[in-house]
Every structure is written in C-alpha cells, then in structure tokens.
Design a protein around this motif. Structure first.
Motif, PDB file in Angstrom:
ATOM      1  N   GLY A 118       0.673  -1.186   0.051  1.00 46.32           N
ATOM      2  CA  GLY A 118      -0.114  -0.066  -0.042  1.00 46.32           C
ATOM      3  C   GLY A 118       0.768   1.181  -0.018  1.00 46.32           C
ATOM      4  O   GLY A 118       0.071   2.420   0.211  1.00 46.32           O
ATOM      5  N   MET A 119       2.082   1.170  -0.340  1.00 48.91           N
ATOM      6  CA  MET A 119       3.059   2.179  -0.349  1.00 48.91           C
ATOM      7  C   MET A 119       3.383   3.073  -1.596  1.00 48.91           C
ATOM      8  O   MET A 119       3.752   2.111  -2.709  1.00 48.91           O
ATOM      9  N   THR A 120       3.832   4.155  -1.778  1.00 45.99           N
ATOM     10  CA  THR A 120       4.456   4.654  -2.588  1.00 45.99           C
ATOM     11  C   THR A 120       6.016   4.945  -2.180  1.00 45.99           C
ATOM     12  O   THR A 120       5.923   5.916  -1.263  1.00 45.99           O
ATOM     13  N   VAL A 121       7.135   4.683  -2.973  1.00 41.73           N
ATOM     14  CA  VAL A 121       8.304   4.917  -2.363  1.00 41.73           C
ATOM     15  C   VAL A 121       9.266   5.412  -3.156  1.00 41.73           C
ATOM     16  O   VAL A 121       9.444   4.978  -4.280  1.00 41.73           O
ATOM     17  N   PHE A 122       9.945   6.551  -2.885  1.00 39.08           N
ATOM     18  CA  PHE A 122      10.918   7.219  -3.668  1.00 39.08           C
ATOM     19  C   PHE A 122      12.245   6.888  -3.182  1.00 39.08           C
ATOM     20  O   PHE A 122      12.439   7.119  -1.922  1.00 39.08           O
ATOM     21  N   SER A 123      13.448   6.448  -3.960  1.00 43.69           N
ATOM     22  CA  SER A 123      14.486   5.920  -3.405  1.00 43.69           C
ATOM     23  C   SER A 123      15.522   6.792  -4.133  1.00 43.69           C
ATOM     24  O   SER A 123      15.813   6.704  -5.381  1.00 43.69           O
ATOM     25  N   LYS A 124      16.498   7.449  -3.450  1.00 44.00           N
ATOM     26  CA  LYS A 124      17.439   8.304  -4.147  1.00 44.00           C
ATOM     27  C   LYS A 124      18.710   7.837  -3.418  1.00 44.00           C
ATOM     28  O   LYS A 124      18.966   7.967  -2.263  1.00 44.00           O
ATOM     29  N   LEU A 125      19.621   7.043  -4.293  1.00 42.69           N
ATOM     30  CA  LEU A 125      21.037   6.762  -3.932  1.00 42.69           C
ATOM     31  C   LEU A 125      21.750   7.979  -3.956  1.00 42.69           C
ATOM     32  O   LEU A 125      22.195   8.643  -5.084  1.00 42.69           O
ATOM     33  N   LEU A 126      22.160   8.624  -2.640  1.00 43.22           N
ATOM     34  CA  LEU A 126      22.998   9.520  -2.490  1.00 43.22           C
ATOM     35  C   LEU A 126      24.633   9.377  -2.766  1.00 43.22           C
ATOM     36  O   LEU A 126      25.115  10.268  -3.091  1.00 43.22           O
ATOM     37  N   ARG A 127      25.051   8.096  -2.218  1.00 35.26           N
ATOM     38  CA  ARG A 127      26.558   7.780  -2.329  1.00 35.26           C
ATOM     39  C   ARG A 127      26.699   6.400  -2.477  1.00 35.26           C
ATOM     40  O   ARG A 127      25.754   5.451  -2.008  1.00 35.26           O
ATOM     41  N   GLY A 128      27.606   5.915  -3.389  1.00 33.83           N
ATOM     42  CA  GLY A 128      27.928   4.585  -3.460  1.00 33.83           C
ATOM     43  C   GLY A 128      27.444   4.015  -4.677  1.00 33.83           C
ATOM     44  O   GLY A 128      26.650   4.611  -5.595  1.00 33.83           O
ATOM     45  N   THR A 129      27.831   2.552  -4.703  1.00 38.64           N
ATOM     46  CA  THR A 129      27.391   1.694  -5.744  1.00 38.64           C
ATOM     47  C   THR A 129      26.635   0.414  -5.246  1.00 38.64           C
ATOM     48  O   THR A 129      27.110  -0.077  -4.376  1.00 38.64           O
ATOM     49  N   MET A 130      25.381   0.162  -5.813  1.00 38.00           N
ATOM     50  CA  MET A 130      24.536  -0.857  -5.330  1.00 38.00           C
ATOM     51  C   MET A 130      24.063  -1.783  -6.378  1.00 38.00           C
ATOM     52  O   MET A 130      23.589  -0.981  -7.417  1.00 38.00           O
ATOM     53  N   HIS A 131      23.856  -2.832  -6.102  1.00 37.67           N
ATOM     54  CA  HIS A 131      22.929  -3.596  -6.936  1.00 37.67           C
ATOM     55  C   HIS A 131      21.428  -3.779  -6.523  1.00 37.67           C
ATOM     56  O   HIS A 131      21.257  -4.003  -5.496  1.00 37.67           O
ATOM     57  N   ILE A 132      20.520  -3.642  -7.318  1.00 34.97           N
ATOM     58  CA  ILE A 132      19.167  -3.526  -7.202  1.00 34.97           C
ATOM     59  C   ILE A 132      18.507  -4.550  -8.030  1.00 34.97           C
ATOM     60  O   ILE A 132      18.471  -4.730  -8.994  1.00 34.97           O
ATOM     61  N   LYS A 133      17.731  -5.348  -7.087  1.00 36.12           N
ATOM     62  CA  LYS A 133      16.943  -6.470  -7.964  1.00 36.12           C
ATOM     63  C   LYS A 133      15.131  -6.137  -7.288  1.00 36.12           C
ATOM     64  O   LYS A 133      15.306  -6.038  -6.024  1.00 36.12           O
ATOM     65  N   SER A 134      14.434  -5.993  -8.293  1.00 35.45           N
ATOM     66  CA  SER A 134      12.960  -5.792  -8.057  1.00 35.45           C
ATOM     67  C   SER A 134      12.138  -6.707  -8.709  1.00 35.45           C
ATOM     68  O   SER A 134      12.277  -6.905  -9.920  1.00 35.45           O
ATOM     69  N   TYR A 135      11.073  -6.728  -8.050  1.00 34.03           N
ATOM     70  CA  TYR A 135       9.596  -7.532  -8.719  1.00 34.03           C
ATOM     71  C   TYR A 135       8.344  -6.821  -8.596  1.00 34.03           C
ATOM     72  O   TYR A 135       8.227  -6.451  -7.553  1.00 34.03           O
ATOM     73  N   ASP A 136       7.742  -7.016  -9.412  1.00 33.56           N
ATOM     74  CA  ASP A 136       6.049  -6.947  -9.097  1.00 33.56           C
ATOM     75  C   ASP A 136       5.358  -8.263  -9.368  1.00 33.56           C
ATOM     76  O   ASP A 136       5.933  -9.157 -10.098  1.00 33.56           O
ATOM     77  N   LEU A 137       4.387  -8.712  -8.320  1.00 33.01           N
ATOM     78  CA  LEU A 137       3.641  -9.684  -8.667  1.00 33.01           C
ATOM     79  C   LEU A 137       2.881  -9.655  -9.738  1.00 33.01           C
ATOM     80  O   LEU A 137       2.299  -8.793 -10.106  1.00 33.01           O
ATOM     81  N   ALA A 138       2.822 -10.907 -10.577  1.00 33.72           N
ATOM     82  CA  ALA A 138       2.180 -10.912 -11.833  1.00 33.72           C
ATOM     83  C   ALA A 138       0.686 -10.934 -11.451  1.00 33.72           C
ATOM     84  O   ALA A 138      -0.228 -10.248 -12.356  1.00 33.72           O
TER      85      ALA A 138
END
Length: 281
Positions: free
Chosen positions: A137-157
């Motif tokens: 039930g959320m809306t989320v804004f993510s801002k990477l300020l510093r660094g390097t990261m791997h992101i994996k994400s899914y949506d339920l079909a």
C-alpha cells in the motif's frame, strides 16, 4: 553513529559493525552568552522543499501521488546531494571499501515521520544486504546519495490479495522489474503499491547512503507490515499448470514469503542533521 548538520562519523569494529555513538561536540559555556542557534535555522533549501512537497503530495492511506506530483518529488530528489542531509563526502564510512566477514549490519535513521509519510536514511557498508521485501500500500521514492549498489526488484504478476495475511503462502509468480547496478548520482527510483518493483532487494557494492521517501509509512496496526521473500527462477518450479507469455526481455521468478531473515535486522541510529521546519500549510 550520530549525524550532525555537516558531519557524520561512524566508528566500526573488525567486522564493520557500529560499536559506539559519536555525540555532538561539547562546548564550554561562557558567561552571559546565549546558546548556539538551532540547527533547524540552517536547514538546506532542498531538504525543506522535499518536506513541504511531501506534505502536499501524501494525503494518507489508499492514495497514490498523481503523475505530476511524482515528477515534482523526483525533480527535487534528483537534485539532492549527501550534504543536504548532513553527510560530508569525506566521511570515513564512504572510504572503507574492505569486505567485512559475515553480513555487515545496515543502519537507518529517520529524518521526519508523520502518519502520511516518512523521510529515512539507510546506510549500507560494502557487501551489506537488505533482502527482498515489500511495501504494501505504499509509494516509495529511493534516492541513492552515495555509493554503488545492485538492485533487484519484482512486481507480482497477480497483485490481487497481495497484502500479508500472516498465513503461510504458496510461491507466487512475479515479473522482474530491475536487476542492475546503480552508482550515485543517478535518477530517483519510484515504486507504487502494486507496480514499479514493489518487492526489492539492495546489495551494497561499495558503502552506500540511500534517502527514502515512504508514503504512507510502514504500520503493522494499519495492515502495512513488511514481508520478506526468497526468489526462485520461474522454470525451476514450473509444472505446466502455470504458463506466462513473455514479452521480449521479460524475466519471471517465483516468490515465496519467508520469515524475517535473522541477519536482516538493522541498527537504529540517531539523526542530528538538518531539521525540517514545520511551517503552516
């Protein structure tokens, strides 16, 4: 770890864990001299703009920001830098690139929180992981300020009835939305209640700082509790009963809800950075 208006220091042991809090410097008081001006008087313009825009955009549960409001918040976040939340680029935390043994703990702090939204900072040492989890039930804004990261994400079909019921669940088919490496500065990512990569995982390649805007915040009492998942390639569990027609470049996995991983607990730290000013709306 404590964050000051322009400074954050993080002291780490051999395993890379935080082991003490660095308090604000203490100054000797002189007679007839007033105390220092509050840090809120020096709040960065961008942080204050973000707070005021969030207050206008987020109107409580069961509401999703309009496309125009999403663009407004993204423009503000895209222009923000680590100093806007009191993080110096010269902090030792961001220079410590060695890989600690085991799973380094993630830390987080809350800049501001109300019933409609929250502003949070997450700190991931190199190799630290935030496992697959959702944002019901959320809306989320993510801002990477510093660094390097791997992101994996899914949506339920099939996102229908996707809210956690507390009961054991069968693996559910999910469409992969992201499986890539991101380095700051980069565009703000946005996820919605059922789209945009609502279930995601972070793995820090270098020490990272992430600013999250979450609306509304997690609330177990209101049915917005965090659930964790493990993913399995689609073909591994396919038995002919479930088939999908893949568009070019699409990838699917099975997501199975699991108990909260033991090594996923985070350290809560105190925020002593720039304070937003709650002006009248």
């Amino acid at each position: 770890m404590t964050i000051e208006a322009g400074l954050m220091e993080k002291s780490r042991d051999m395993n890379g864990h935080v082991h003490k809090i660095i308090r604000k410097k203490q100054f000797k008081k002189r007679a007839n001299r007033p105390p220092p001006v509050a840090a809120a008087a020096a709040v960065p313009v961008e942080l204050q703009r973000l707070f005021e825009s969030c207050r206008d955009v987020f109107r409580g549960p069961d509401t999703v920001p309009s496309p125009g409001d999403v663009q407004t918040l993204c423009r503000i976040l895209d222009g923000m830098i680590s100093e806007d939340v009191g993080l110096s680029r010269d902090l030792q935390f961001f220079k410590t690139l060695h890989h600690a043994k085991g799973n380094p703990r993630v830390s987080y702090t809350t800049i501001y929180k109300c019933e409609n939204f929250s502003l949070c900072l997450f700190f991931l040492p190199a190799t630290a992981v935030i496992p697959l989890h959702n944002h019901p039930g959320m809306t989320v804004f993510s801002k990477l300020l510093r660094g390097t990261m791997h992101i994996k994400s899914y949506d339920l079909a099939d996102p229908v009835n996707s809210v956690n019921t507390g009961l054991p669940s069968q693996p559910r088919l999910a469409r992969m939305k992201a499986d890539d490496v991101f380095t700051a500065p980069c565009d703000t990512s946005v996820l919605y209640p059922t789209t945009g990569g609502n279930i995601h995982a972070f793995t820090a390649i270098t020490p990272c700082a992430v600013l999250d805007v979450i609306g509304p915040p997690y609330s177990k009492e209101d049915g917005r509790d965090c659930s964790y998942y493990k993913d399995t390639p689609y073909t591994a569990l396919s038995n002919g009963e479930t088939t999908v027609t893949k568009e070019e470049g699409e990838s699917y996995s099975w997501l199975e809800e699991i108990e909260m991983p033991r090594d996923s607990e985070m350290d809560v730290i105190e925020y002593l950075g720039p304070q937003v000013i709650e002006t009248s709306s």
